[in-house]
Scaffold this motif. Structure first.
Motif, PDB file in Angstrom:
ATOM      1  N   ILE A  30       0.838  -1.198   0.000  1.00  0.00           N
ATOM      2  CA  ILE A  30       0.000   0.000   0.000  1.00  0.00           C
ATOM      3  C   ILE A  30       0.875   1.251   0.000  1.00  0.00           C
ATOM      4  N   ASP A  31       1.954   1.236   0.790  1.00  0.00           N
ATOM      5  CA  ASP A  31       2.874   2.374   0.796  1.00  0.00           C
ATOM      6  C   ASP A  31       3.479   2.603  -0.586  1.00  0.00           C
ATOM      7  N   ARG A  32       3.790   1.524  -1.269  1.00  0.00           N
ATOM      8  CA  ARG A  32       4.427   1.618  -2.588  1.00  0.00           C
ATOM      9  C   ARG A  32       3.442   2.047  -3.680  1.00  0.00           C
ATOM     10  N   HIS A  33       2.223   1.486  -3.660  1.00  0.00           N
ATOM     11  CA  HIS A  33       1.285   1.683  -4.769  1.00  0.00           C
ATOM     12  C   HIS A  33       0.128   2.630  -4.475  1.00  0.00           C
ATOM     13  N   GLY A  34      -0.193   2.870  -3.215  1.00  0.00           N
ATOM     14  CA  GLY A  34      -1.255   3.805  -2.854  1.00  0.00           C
ATOM     15  C   GLY A  34      -2.604   3.149  -2.624  1.00  0.00           C
ATOM     16  N   GLU A  35      -3.516   3.942  -2.049  1.00  0.00           N
ATOM     17  CA  GLU A  35      -4.844   3.437  -1.687  1.00  0.00           C
ATOM     18  C   GLU A  35      -5.700   3.091  -2.897  1.00  0.00           C
ATOM     19  N   ASP A  36      -5.601   3.855  -3.971  1.00  0.00           N
ATOM     20  CA  ASP A  36      -6.396   3.531  -5.153  1.00  0.00           C
ATOM     21  C   ASP A  36      -6.041   2.138  -5.671  1.00  0.00           C
ATOM     22  N   TRP A  37      -4.758   1.823  -5.670  1.00  0.00           N
ATOM     23  CA  TRP A  37      -4.305   0.512  -6.137  1.00  0.00           C
ATOM     24  C   TRP A  37      -4.868  -0.605  -5.256  1.00  0.00           C
ATOM     25  N   VAL A  38      -4.796  -0.421  -3.927  1.00  0.00           N
ATOM     26  CA  VAL A  38      -5.273  -1.484  -3.038  1.00  0.00           C
ATOM     27  C   VAL A  38      -6.787  -1.662  -3.169  1.00  0.00           C
ATOM     28  N   GLN A  39      -7.505  -0.581  -3.379  1.00  0.00           N
ATOM     29  CA  GLN A  39      -8.957  -0.696  -3.577  1.00  0.00           C
ATOM     30  C   GLN A  39      -9.251  -1.518  -4.828  1.00  0.00           C
ATOM     31  N   HIS A  40      -8.497  -1.269  -5.890  1.00  0.00           N
ATOM     32  CA  HIS A  40      -8.684  -2.033  -7.132  1.00  0.00           C
ATOM     33  C   HIS A  40      -8.256  -3.498  -6.946  1.00  0.00           C
ATOM     34  N   LYS A  41      -7.110  -3.702  -6.341  1.00  0.00           N
ATOM     35  CA  LYS A  41      -6.553  -5.050  -6.175  1.00  0.00           C
ATOM     36  C   LYS A  41      -7.460  -5.952  -5.339  1.00  0.00           C
ATOM     37  N   THR A  42      -8.122  -5.365  -4.337  1.00  0.00           N
ATOM     38  CA  THR A  42      -8.934  -6.169  -3.420  1.00  0.00           C
ATOM     39  C   THR A  42     -10.414  -6.179  -3.765  1.00  0.00           C
ATOM     40  N   GLY A  43     -10.834  -5.325  -4.682  1.00  0.00           N
ATOM     41  CA  GLY A  43     -12.248  -5.251  -5.015  1.00  0.00           C
ATOM     42  C   GLY A  43     -13.056  -4.447  -4.010  1.00  0.00           C
ATOM     43  N   ARG A  44     -12.390  -3.794  -3.075  1.00  0.00           N
ATOM     44  CA  ARG A  44     -13.056  -2.929  -2.095  1.00  0.00           C
ATOM     45  C   ARG A  44     -13.193  -1.560  -2.728  1.00  0.00           C
ATOM     46  N   ARG A  45     -14.397  -1.135  -3.024  1.00  0.00           N
ATOM     47  CA  ARG A  45     -14.601   0.096  -3.783  1.00  0.00           C
ATOM     48  C   ARG A  45     -15.103   1.270  -2.947  1.00  0.00           C
ATOM     49  N   ARG A  46     -15.674   0.996  -1.788  1.00  0.00           N
ATOM     50  CA  ARG A  46     -16.212   2.089  -0.985  1.00  0.00           C
ATOM     51  C   ARG A  46     -15.108   2.824  -0.243  1.00  0.00           C
ATOM     52  N   LYS A  47     -15.355   4.093   0.036  1.00  0.00           N
ATOM     53  CA  LYS A  47     -14.414   4.872   0.825  1.00  0.00           C
ATOM     54  C   LYS A  47     -14.343   4.287   2.227  1.00  0.00           C
ATOM     55  N   ALA A  48     -13.141   4.175   2.755  1.00  0.00           N
ATOM     56  CA  ALA A  48     -12.941   3.608   4.082  1.00  0.00           C
ATOM     57  C   ALA A  48     -13.507   4.515   5.166  1.00  0.00           C
ATOM     58  N   THR A  49     -14.114   3.906   6.165  1.00  0.00           N
ATOM     59  CA  THR A  49     -14.579   4.645   7.326  1.00  0.00           C
ATOM     60  C   THR A  49     -13.872   4.163   8.591  1.00  0.00           C
ATOM     61  N   ARG A  50     -13.216   3.019   8.511  1.00  0.00           N
ATOM     62  CA  ARG A  50     -12.425   2.479   9.618  1.00  0.00           C
ATOM     63  C   ARG A  50     -11.000   2.328   9.118  1.00  0.00           C
ATOM     64  N   TYR A  51     -10.048   2.500  10.040  1.00  0.00           N
ATOM     65  CA  TYR A  51      -8.645   2.493   9.635  1.00  0.00           C
ATOM     66  C   TYR A  51      -7.786   1.647  10.559  1.00  0.00           C
ATOM     67  N   LEU A  52      -6.734   1.087   9.980  1.00  0.00           N
ATOM     68  CA  LEU A  52      -5.686   0.405  10.711  1.00  0.00           C
ATOM     69  C   LEU A  52      -4.580   1.428  10.898  1.00  0.00           C
ATOM     70  N   ASN A  53      -4.161   1.653  12.146  1.00  0.00           N
ATOM     71  CA  ASN A  53      -3.145   2.658  12.438  1.00  0.00           C
ATOM     72  C   ASN A  53      -1.832   1.984  12.783  1.00  0.00           C
ATOM     73  N   VAL A  54      -0.808   2.288  12.000  1.00  0.00           N
ATOM     74  CA  VAL A  54       0.502   1.684  12.188  1.00  0.00           C
ATOM     75  C   VAL A  54       1.554   2.772  12.049  1.00  0.00           C
ATOM     76  N   GLN A  55       2.321   2.985  13.102  1.00  0.00           N
ATOM     77  CA  GLN A  55       3.431   3.941  13.112  1.00  0.00           C
ATOM     78  C   GLN A  55       3.029   5.301  12.538  1.00  0.00           C
ATOM     79  N   GLY A  56       1.907   5.806  13.014  1.00  0.00           N
ATOM     80  CA  GLY A  56       1.467   7.136  12.612  1.00  0.00           C
ATOM     81  C   GLY A  56       0.776   7.220  11.259  1.00  0.00           C
ATOM     82  N   ARG A  57       0.634   6.110  10.583  1.00  0.00           N
ATOM     83  CA  ARG A  57      -0.053   6.081   9.289  1.00  0.00           C
ATOM     84  C   ARG A  57      -1.392   5.387   9.446  1.00  0.00           C
TER      85      ARG A  57
END
Length: 100
Positions: A30-57
């Motif tokens: 995700i850091d390398r390719h970005g959120e748009d890429w991960v949304q496409h790769k996983t088939g998750r199309r909706r805007k995120a409302t919950r987040y995983l927080n890791v080292q300030g990201r």
């Protein structure tokens, strides 16, 4: 929540074997390719409302979970295999991650 122990769904099976190494690999992608890429790769199309927080990201929770499960299960694409957000949260919390 009751899980079907006899599931044949590959993404659910992958969630059962998820490790921090799988999640870390997903975060690196995700850091390398970005959120748009991960949304496409996983088939998750909706805007995120919950987040995983890791080292300030902050990473989109469900898409990150699906990507980590795809890595764990050697699955190319999920195409919308249904896993509810509680399943993803439980998995990440058991692995010691912070979810918001």
């Amino acid at each position: 929540m009751t899980l079907n122990v006899d599931t044949k769904d590959p993404i659910e099976l992958a969630f059962r074997h998820l490790t921090r190494d799988h999640v870390d690999a997903a975060l690196a992608l995700i850091d390398r390719h970005g959120e748009d890429w991960v949304q496409h790769k996983t088939g998750r199309r909706r805007k995120a409302t919950r987040y995983l927080n890791v080292q300030g990201r902050s990473y989109p929770l469900k898409a990150t979970g699906y990507l980590a499960a795809q890595i764990a299960g050697n699955i190319d694409r999920t195409d919308g295999s249904p896993v509810n957000v509680e399943r993803v949260i439980t998995c990440f919390c058991k692995l010691g991650y912070e979810v918001t």
